[in-house]
Design a protein around this motif. Sequence first.
Motif, PDB file in Angstrom:
ATOM      1  N   THR A 189      -4.863  18.263 -14.865  1.00 43.53           N
ATOM      2  CA  THR A 189      -3.781  17.542 -15.011  1.00 43.53           C
ATOM      3  C   THR A 189      -4.170  16.321 -14.386  1.00 43.53           C
ATOM      4  OG1 THR A 189      -2.165  19.396 -14.782  1.00 43.53           O
ATOM      5  CG2 THR A 189      -1.516  17.220 -14.231  1.00 43.53           C
ATOM      6  N   VAL A 190      -4.733  16.214 -12.850  1.00 46.32           N
ATOM      7  CA  VAL A 190      -5.099  14.922 -12.158  1.00 46.32           C
ATOM      8  C   VAL A 190      -6.104  14.254 -12.752  1.00 46.32           C
ATOM      9  CG1 VAL A 190      -6.012  13.922 -10.062  1.00 46.32           C
ATOM     10  CG2 VAL A 190      -4.327  15.801  -9.938  1.00 46.32           C
ATOM     11  N   LEU A 234       0.712  -1.105   0.078  1.00 46.40           N
ATOM     12  CA  LEU A 234      -0.081  -0.126  -0.097  1.00 46.40           C
ATOM     13  C   LEU A 234       1.087   1.187   0.059  1.00 46.40           C
ATOM     14  CD1 LEU A 234      -2.543  -1.025   2.917  1.00 46.40           C
ATOM     15  CD2 LEU A 234      -2.466  -1.652   0.566  1.00 46.40           C
ATOM     16  N   ASP A 235       0.222   2.464  -0.565  1.00 44.55           N
ATOM     17  CA  ASP A 235       1.207   3.628  -0.607  1.00 44.55           C
ATOM     18  C   ASP A 235       0.019   4.650  -0.874  1.00 44.55           C
ATOM     19  OD1 ASP A 235       2.939   5.485  -0.329  1.00 44.55           O
ATOM     20  OD2 ASP A 235       4.401   4.752  -1.601  1.00 44.55           O
ATOM     21  N   THR A 236       0.212   5.965  -0.660  1.00 43.32           N
ATOM     22  CA  THR A 236      -0.628   6.992  -1.052  1.00 43.32           C
ATOM     23  C   THR A 236       0.148   7.593  -2.143  1.00 43.32           C
ATOM     24  OG1 THR A 236       0.466   8.567   0.444  1.00 43.32           O
ATOM     25  CG2 THR A 236      -1.317   7.520   1.269  1.00 43.32           C
ATOM     26  N   LEU A 237      -0.698   8.494  -3.150  1.00 44.49           N
ATOM     27  CA  LEU A 237      -0.200   8.971  -4.495  1.00 44.49           C
ATOM     28  C   LEU A 237      -0.873  10.136  -4.786  1.00 44.49           C
ATOM     29  CD1 LEU A 237       1.532   8.386  -6.997  1.00 44.49           C
ATOM     30  CD2 LEU A 237      -0.467   7.189  -7.892  1.00 44.49           C
ATOM     31  N   ASN A 238      -0.153  11.266  -4.563  1.00 37.41           N
ATOM     32  CA  ASN A 238      -0.368  12.593  -4.943  1.00 37.41           C
ATOM     33  C   ASN A 238      -0.395  12.970  -6.452  1.00 37.41           C
ATOM     34  OD1 ASN A 238      -1.007  15.348  -5.430  1.00 37.41           O
ATOM     35  ND2 ASN A 238      -0.304  16.011  -3.329  1.00 37.41           N
ATOM     36  N   LEU A 239      -1.510  12.682  -7.284  1.00 34.49           N
ATOM     37  CA  LEU A 239      -1.391  12.857  -8.867  1.00 34.49           C
ATOM     38  C   LEU A 239      -1.096  14.147  -9.293  1.00 34.49           C
ATOM     39  CD1 LEU A 239      -4.248  10.379  -9.911  1.00 34.49           C
ATOM     40  CD2 LEU A 239      -1.700   9.945  -9.548  1.00 34.49           C
ATOM     41  N   SER A 240      -1.129  15.249  -8.298  1.00 31.70           N
ATOM     42  CA  SER A 240      -0.554  16.575  -9.014  1.00 31.70           C
ATOM     43  C   SER A 240       0.930  16.629  -9.016  1.00 31.70           C
ATOM     44  CB  SER A 240      -1.056  17.616  -7.819  1.00 31.70           C
ATOM     45  OG  SER A 240      -2.160  17.676  -7.575  1.00 31.70           O
TER      46      SER A 240
END
Length: 783
Positions: free
Chosen positions: A535-536, A506-512
């Motif tokens: 963009t996101v 598991l991990d978090t992902l900031n698409l910005s």
Amino acid sequence: MRIIFKIAKNELRHLFYSPIGWFLALTMLVMTAYFYTNPMLGYAAATEMLERNNPKPLFYNIDESYTKNIYNTLGSGLFFVILKYLYLFVPLLAMSVINKEFNNGTIRLLYSSPVKLRQIVLGKFLGLTVYNFILVAIIGIFIVLGFFDIRSLDLPPLLSGLLGLFLLLSALTAIAVFMSSLTSYQIVSALASFTVLFLLSRIQTLWQEYEFFRDITWFLAISNKITNMLSGLITTSDIIYYLLIICAFIGFTLLRLKHGTESRVWYVRVSRYLSLILICVLTGYVFSRPANNVYFDTTAQQLHSIHPRSQELIRELNEGPLEITLYTNLLDQKANFGLPAARNTYLEKVWWPYQRFKSDIHFKYVYYYGIQKTDSSLFRKYPGKTLQQIAGLKAKMLQVDPALFKPAAEMPNLKELESENLELLMTLEYQGRKTILRTHAPAKPWPRERNINAVLSRLLNKPIPQVYYVSGQLERSIYKRGERELSLHTADKWGLESLINSGFDLDTLNLSTHNIPVNTSLLVLADPRVAYTDTVMGKLTQYLLQGGNMIILGEPGKQQVLNPLLKQTGIQLQDGQLVQLSKHETPEKITGFIDTTAFNLSEERTFRQSKYLWANGIYEDSLFLKIRGATSLSGKGENGFHSTPLVLSAPNKSWLKVGKLIVDSTAPVFDPAAGDQKEVSAPVITKLSRTIGQKEQRIIVTGDADILSNQGIWDGTTPMLYSMYSWTAYNKFPIYTPRPQAKDDWLLVKMKRAYIQKIVFTWILPSLVLITGVIILIRRKRK
């Protein structure tokens, strides 16, 4: 052999011409009858009640094995209840078998007769063994009765239990025969037998903290061995153990009698005893090793074996040894589970089932003490003490040598241990690969089969699902523990069923700021509160169009955030919020029922049971979810997507309120003019699938994000929650280990017959046995 049989026959006849033989047989009959008929009467009453209240009662005891419940359950089954009293029988039975020859003066005749000592001892032992068989046959009466009381009785584990009881009785008899040869006083012989039996039943607790004695005392414990057979597991080591006990004490008896006929210096006599002990202990120890042991799980459901999927995983580790290291922090609240004294318990509870299929598992143990740098609770509890002094006090309290533990600062893998909060854990190493296996809450710290299988999969380099939770738009967190957050089922390292312990990364992902990794298995949008930037949105749309799997968690009021993305699938979050009036709950809380299509998402136990009920026409037992604020889903799927509702609102009980909903005032009113919509049963969770190339794309959309929240877990959404992850991970993880359905899941006996059985076997049959015994004894006395 003819002489041995004659002596055995004479010994058996002597037993039935004395009150003790009849008394013990009668006691065994009454005791077994009571402990069988009483529970059976209770089960029969519950079965009759179920039959009166359900049209198809036969399908309500899924996974219920009445054979196990009545006979083999540890602590409460018939075999285990009888075991508590069995130790009282043999000392009374054999307390005079040898010393009566001394008391009657016939021992000299035996010494001078042409009959050999071994024939005398073996004959007497054989006679007592036949009597033991009669005692076991009395228990067998209630197994025969079980064929008439239980549908499809599981016989093999019952035969295993009878074998265990017979071997135990025979071993106890051999001990009692030896004790009888030591003294001419019967009461002393009985007390000595009780003492030896007590020591053998408790010896596994002695000297477990010492390396040299640990395995020896554990092997010698007589109570450890019987548990396996009474619960349905036969092992060659257990059988050999009882045979060695029998041989050892029969040999002691022969040596004792032989020393009465010859003059030998004391050290020669002692050396004979020690030689016999050494041979038996070494033989037993060799055959107790996993590589030299053969196992036979007699239960129909294979309850004492790891699942075939687990067996397949452990067998794949065939290119070298598996090294397992247990790290124990003296200052951890679970330290007592990892101490040297608990080592055999740890191996038995966690790794013994796996050693059956891989014998070259090497175990290591590392002991240290330390606390997290931010933790000051211990210093407040022990003011003025250094950490080393506190560790010394803790070691004294746990009765271990403080020199065994080194400071955490000296640990070469300190960073790894600190990342795991310095708690009790294991590391597994194989072919240069290493992974962590965590323990859990102190009440039940050891990992389950599902957790171990996830770790074995990592060691085998099997593909692990990479799950990313999109962040940056105020989504729900996988690290926070609040009721609306997602930590309990995701990144909680100490949760037995959390994804991180079930085979997911598991991990978090900031698409910005980041792109979606190529190896992404599943992307989760957990209730975003802020609209996505172009963009996101572009990255999300591209991922979806390329066939990426997703779980999209929506909430009322967030439709404008997710609907632009969902438009690609043909599904939309409807405007407004579902409302359901109830005198018990506020109107935003609705009842959702799980559609039968959801039962095929995974092998969750609850879903397997419900699937079985529905397959047999039992529809009134639908599964329901408590939903805290949801909107419904519209659309049938587009662009190749096939949609299937998984959870729907309760029929004709809710409506979609489009206007403002006030929950802490008067009950809301259905207002069509304001746009409110009445729906018979509105979809709340829907799954979507389509084929792109050689891959099936899988997406789940929900109108309520609380189903996956920490609060949702407390509300009982766990089966649905993990099934969503399992389905989107192509059911590769978690690795479920379902057991076959029990066939002995129903009682044939009714209350009336159960009550008659109780009267017959507890009162009438024992009375007949008593009368028969009295008549035989009186006639014998007259003769």
